[in-house]
Design a protein around this motif. Structure first.
Motif: not given
Length: 389
Positions: A48-49, A77-81, A22-23
């Motif tokens: 980045f937040k 783009d950024i994605e969680n690892n 969600i976040f």
């Protein structure tokens, strides 16, 4: 009470998964550019937040990496690892980072250039070292503090081995852990730390007063980072004082078994911008970390840069200590005691010179400028080589 509930929920994987979906969704085209190339950073959207976040330097380093990619002409783009990505990995020219999406890119034969960004030693070396420390602890205390380890998913190691290149935070020892597992095309980079502008050299009198005081400073994974053997050693040397700063409240099970003497002060998490941290730094002469696996221990670099503290570290910390630091030869209580004995023999004038060398090393070698420039240079070189081949 609220904080306790939050901490309890963080341990529930289902809650964490729902929260992240969600976040912490992927961030698409963070700079809103229209470049001809696209890159994916597999690391942390959270970095980045959070603005001006000081608990760890990897937050600002993530931003520096993204800026370098933008300057090199990539939409970013950024994605969680920590989970499989739902993004179309085949659309990227470059995927850089660590974790599951990088493994996923290799497993699905994505045409992207894959760069493993190593913030520590090889994931499999890290796992083996951490489990080794767990064995030591169990043999002594008959307890298994699993939450005090640093264990990576095995697929992180596959992602490293399958990468086209590796950008590694560390020194020659750190790089050797990747070479041992057959990795090639490794580029070494130094991390940053959160600097300050109010450092002043200590006087001879201050060094004399603080020469038997050390700071243990680290993040989670207290067993992995050797806090148990540090506390045991200092409990046997009551003429020394140890300050402990870290997320100790989250690993109480680990700490409750240790012989914490009156000369040992457990402060818990301390903000590095606080007056308390400045006071601890001013009262200490050394920073100690007998970790079993790191990239470069930025907590130690922070103590060097902010207070000129002299590093007492294991080789696994990844820090080149030159002629000013002291190496802990083995990850044992007795080895730490021998190190303290050696520190007692050093003349005060030499300690004063070493604090100045320590501060200078951190300031010059671990600057934001060197990180920005090296990251941009390495990405350009790696992509150029991959394009030619």
């Amino acid at each position: 009470m609220l904080q306790q509930i939050i901490e309890m929920l963080k341990k529930q994987q289902t809650f964490v998964t729902i929260y992240e979906r969600i976040f912490q969704r992927p961030i698409l085209n963070i700079f809103n550019k229209k470049h001809n190339k696209s890159a994916l950073i597999s690391y942390s959207t959270y970095h980045f937040k959070k603005k001006n976040y000081t608990p760890h330097s990897n937050y600002q380093e993530s931003v520096f990496m993204a800026n370098a990619l933008d300057e090199l002409g990539y939409n970013v783009d950024i994605e969680n690892n920590n989970r499989f990505s739902k993004l179309d990995l085949s659309k990227y020219d470059l995927i850089i980072g660590e974790g599951i999406p990088l493994f996923q890119a290799a497993a699905t034969f994505s045409p992207a250039i894959r760069v493993f960004y190593a913030t520590g030693s090889h994931p499999w070396q890290c796992n083996n070292a951490s489990l080794g420390r767990l064995t030591d602890y169990f043999n002594k205390y008959k307890k298994l503090p699993l939450e005090s380890l640093r264990i990576n998913d095995y697929r992180w190691g596959i992602a490293a081995n399958a990468a086209d290149a590796i950008i590694c935070i560390g020194n020659d020892y750190t790089i050797s852990t990747f070479i041992d597992y057959g990795c090639k095309n490794i580029y070494r980079i130094n991390p940053t730390y959160h600097t300050n502008n109010d450092f002043t050299n200590k006087s001879l009198e201050q060094i004399e007063k603080s020469r038997k005081t050390a700071l243990w400073f680290g993040s989670y994974g207290l067993l992995h980072k050797g806090l148990d053997i540090t506390i045991e050693a200092f409990s046997k040397r009551p003429d020394w004082t140890l300050h402990v700063c870290g997320h100790t409240s989250k690993e109480a099970y680990f700490l409750n078994n240790l012989p914490i003497g009156k000369n040992i002060y457990i402060h818990g998490f301390v903000n590095i911008e606080s007056s308390k941290f400045k006071s601890i730094i001013n009262d200490s002469c050394f920073v100690i970390l007998p970790s079993c696996s790191e990239g470069i221990a930025t907590s130690v670099i922070t103590a060097m840069g902010r207070g000129g503290l002299i590093p007492i570290v294991s080789k696994q910390c990844g820090i080149d200590i030159g002629d000013f630091g002291i190496e802990i030869e083995e990850l044992t209580c007795s080895s730490i005691i021998q190190t303290l004995d050696y520190c007692d023999s050093i003349e005060t004038n030499t300690l004063l010179n070493n604090t100045e060398k320590s501060h200078h090393e951190a300031t010059i070698k671990y600057s934001e400028y060197q990180y920005r420039e090296k990251m941009k240079e390495y990405i350009h070189e790696i992509t150029k080589k991959s394009t030619i081949s």
